[in-house]
Scaffold this motif. Structure first.
Motif, PDB file in Angstrom:
ATOM      1  N   ARG A  81       0.719  -1.354  -0.001  1.00  0.00           N
ATOM      2  CA  ARG A  81      -0.013   0.086   0.402  1.00  0.00           C
ATOM      3  C   ARG A  81       0.667   1.060   0.255  1.00  0.00           C
ATOM      4  NH1 ARG A  81      -4.614  -1.106  -2.110  1.00  0.00           N
ATOM      5  NH2 ARG A  81      -6.782  -2.748  -0.627  1.00  0.00           N
ATOM      6  N   ALA A  82       1.870   1.210  -0.109  1.00  0.00           N
ATOM      7  CA  ALA A  82       3.050   2.708  -0.291  1.00  0.00           C
ATOM      8  C   ALA A  82       2.482   3.170  -1.356  1.00  0.00           C
ATOM      9  CB  ALA A  82       4.506   2.139  -0.387  1.00  0.00           C
ATOM     10  N   ALA A  83       2.305   2.865  -3.180  1.00  0.00           N
ATOM     11  CA  ALA A  83       1.605   4.055  -3.409  1.00  0.00           C
ATOM     12  C   ALA A  83       0.596   4.764  -2.714  1.00  0.00           C
ATOM     13  CB  ALA A  83       1.024   3.810  -4.730  1.00  0.00           C
ATOM     14  N   ARG A  84      -0.094   4.552  -2.026  1.00  0.00           N
ATOM     15  CA  ARG A  84      -1.496   4.630  -1.609  1.00  0.00           C
ATOM     16  C   ARG A  84      -1.191   6.421  -0.437  1.00  0.00           C
ATOM     17  NH1 ARG A  84      -6.462   1.125  -1.878  1.00  0.00           N
ATOM     18  NH2 ARG A  84      -5.724   0.664  -4.250  1.00  0.00           N
ATOM     19  N   GLY A  85       0.071   5.543  -0.045  1.00  0.00           N
ATOM     20  CA  GLY A  85      -0.059   7.213   0.840  1.00  0.00           C
ATOM     21  C   GLY A  85       0.986   6.286   2.243  1.00  0.00           C
ATOM     22  N   VAL A  86       1.619   7.394   3.331  1.00  0.00           N
ATOM     23  CA  VAL A  86       2.457   7.284   4.225  1.00  0.00           C
ATOM     24  C   VAL A  86       1.556   6.141   5.170  1.00  0.00           C
ATOM     25  CG1 VAL A  86       3.679   7.259   5.863  1.00  0.00           C
ATOM     26  CG2 VAL A  86       4.407   8.660   4.268  1.00  0.00           C
ATOM     27  N   ARG A  87       0.531   6.944   5.417  1.00  0.00           N
ATOM     28  CA  ARG A  87      -1.332   6.572   6.333  1.00  0.00           C
ATOM     29  C   ARG A  87      -1.726   5.001   5.993  1.00  0.00           C
ATOM     30  NH1 ARG A  87      -6.678   9.645   7.802  1.00  0.00           N
ATOM     31  NH2 ARG A  87      -7.474   7.930   9.688  1.00  0.00           N
ATOM     32  N   SER A  88      -1.704   5.069   4.640  1.00  0.00           N
ATOM     33  CA  SER A  88      -2.693   3.852   4.280  1.00  0.00           C
ATOM     34  C   SER A  88      -1.507   2.693   4.221  1.00  0.00           C
ATOM     35  CB  SER A  88      -2.420   4.197   3.018  1.00  0.00           C
ATOM     36  OG  SER A  88      -3.265   2.931   1.970  1.00  0.00           O
ATOM     37  N   ALA A  89       0.274   2.860   4.262  1.00  0.00           N
ATOM     38  CA  ALA A  89       0.944   1.921   4.192  1.00  0.00           C
ATOM     39  C   ALA A  89       0.968   1.555   5.507  1.00  0.00           C
ATOM     40  CB  ALA A  89       2.157   2.353   4.007  1.00  0.00           C
ATOM     41  N   ALA A  90       1.141   2.363   6.459  1.00  0.00           N
ATOM     42  CA  ALA A  90       1.046   2.321   8.369  1.00  0.00           C
ATOM     43  C   ALA A  90      -0.075   1.557   8.188  1.00  0.00           C
ATOM     44  CB  ALA A  90       1.528   3.496   8.591  1.00  0.00           C
ATOM     45  N   VAL A  91      -1.066   1.653   8.071  1.00  0.00           N
ATOM     46  CA  VAL A  91      -2.325   0.565   8.817  1.00  0.00           C
ATOM     47  C   VAL A  91      -2.324  -0.845   7.855  1.00  0.00           C
ATOM     48  CG1 VAL A  91      -4.995   0.775   8.251  1.00  0.00           C
ATOM     49  CG2 VAL A  91      -3.787   2.909   8.858  1.00  0.00           C
ATOM     50  N   ALA A  92      -1.474  -0.527   6.715  1.00  0.00           N
ATOM     51  CA  ALA A  92      -1.347  -1.621   5.786  1.00  0.00           C
ATOM     52  C   ALA A  92      -0.616  -2.744   6.216  1.00  0.00           C
ATOM     53  CB  ALA A  92      -1.644  -1.247   4.687  1.00  0.00           C
TER      54      ALA A  92
END
Length: 187
Positions: free
Chosen positions: A152-163
């Motif tokens: 999920r890194a391409a969707r942003g830092v917050r999305s990557a952290a949650v994923a």
């Protein structure tokens, strides 16, 4: 000067003949027997003591299993979306066509996505095992965390952290469930 060439079917000290039907009294000519090596599969004894798949086997297993599971789940979801898209006056042939088209489309999409998750997980897990030389629960948790974050890194830092958090928790739950299953379900 004549060179004495031995037959390919004679026994060599580095190989042994394998007869797949030796217990069934099937007459097979020696030319159809397999020559298997007698040398050990592993060069070093430390490698043979590890009860773990290699990184290539790991990669193939997780990617293939992920693709298969994603394809089946996507096809199942596609069947329901195909049924929902029925219109009044559709013939049976058209209804079947809608179901097949939607299940094929969803199956490919889900299969590719889950297969990529398996590919990333296998790569990160093999990398962590190579660096730490340990294969325990924390290796799987770190691999799950990294997989979620990378996916999920391409969707942003917050999305990557949650994923990443979700991936770490999911991997930990799967490993814990596997340990409980091994302990209480004697198969």
């Amino acid at each position: 000067m004549a060179i004495n060439r031995s037959s390919d079917h004679e026994s060599d000290e580095n190989t042994r003949l394998y007869h797949p039907y030796q217990n069934y009294q099937v007459p097979i000519k020696s030319q159809y027997l397999y020559k298997l090596p007698t040398s050990p599969e592993f060069l070093f004894t430390e490698e043979s003591l590890k009860q773990r798949r290699s990184w290539g086997e790991n990669l193939t297993f997780y990617t293939g299993t992920g693709y298969l599971a994603g394809s089946v789940a996507g096809a199942s979801a596609g069947i329901f979306s195909g049924i929902k898209s029925f219109e009044n006056g559709d013939t049976t042939k058209l209804k079947i066509n809608r179901i097949l088209n939607s299940s094929g489309q969803a199956g490919r999409t889900w299969g590719n996505r889950v297969g990529i998750v398996g590919l990333i997980y296998a790569g990160i897990e093999s990398g962590v095992v190579a660096v730490t030389d340990k294969d325990d629960v924390w290796t799987s948790v770190v691999a799950g965390l990294g997989t979620g974050a990378v996916f999920r890194a391409a969707r942003g830092v917050r999305s990557a952290a949650v994923a990443g958090a979700f991936g770490g928790i999911a991997a930990g739950a799967v490993v814990a469930g596997k340990q409980v299953f091994k302990r209480y379900a004697h198969i």
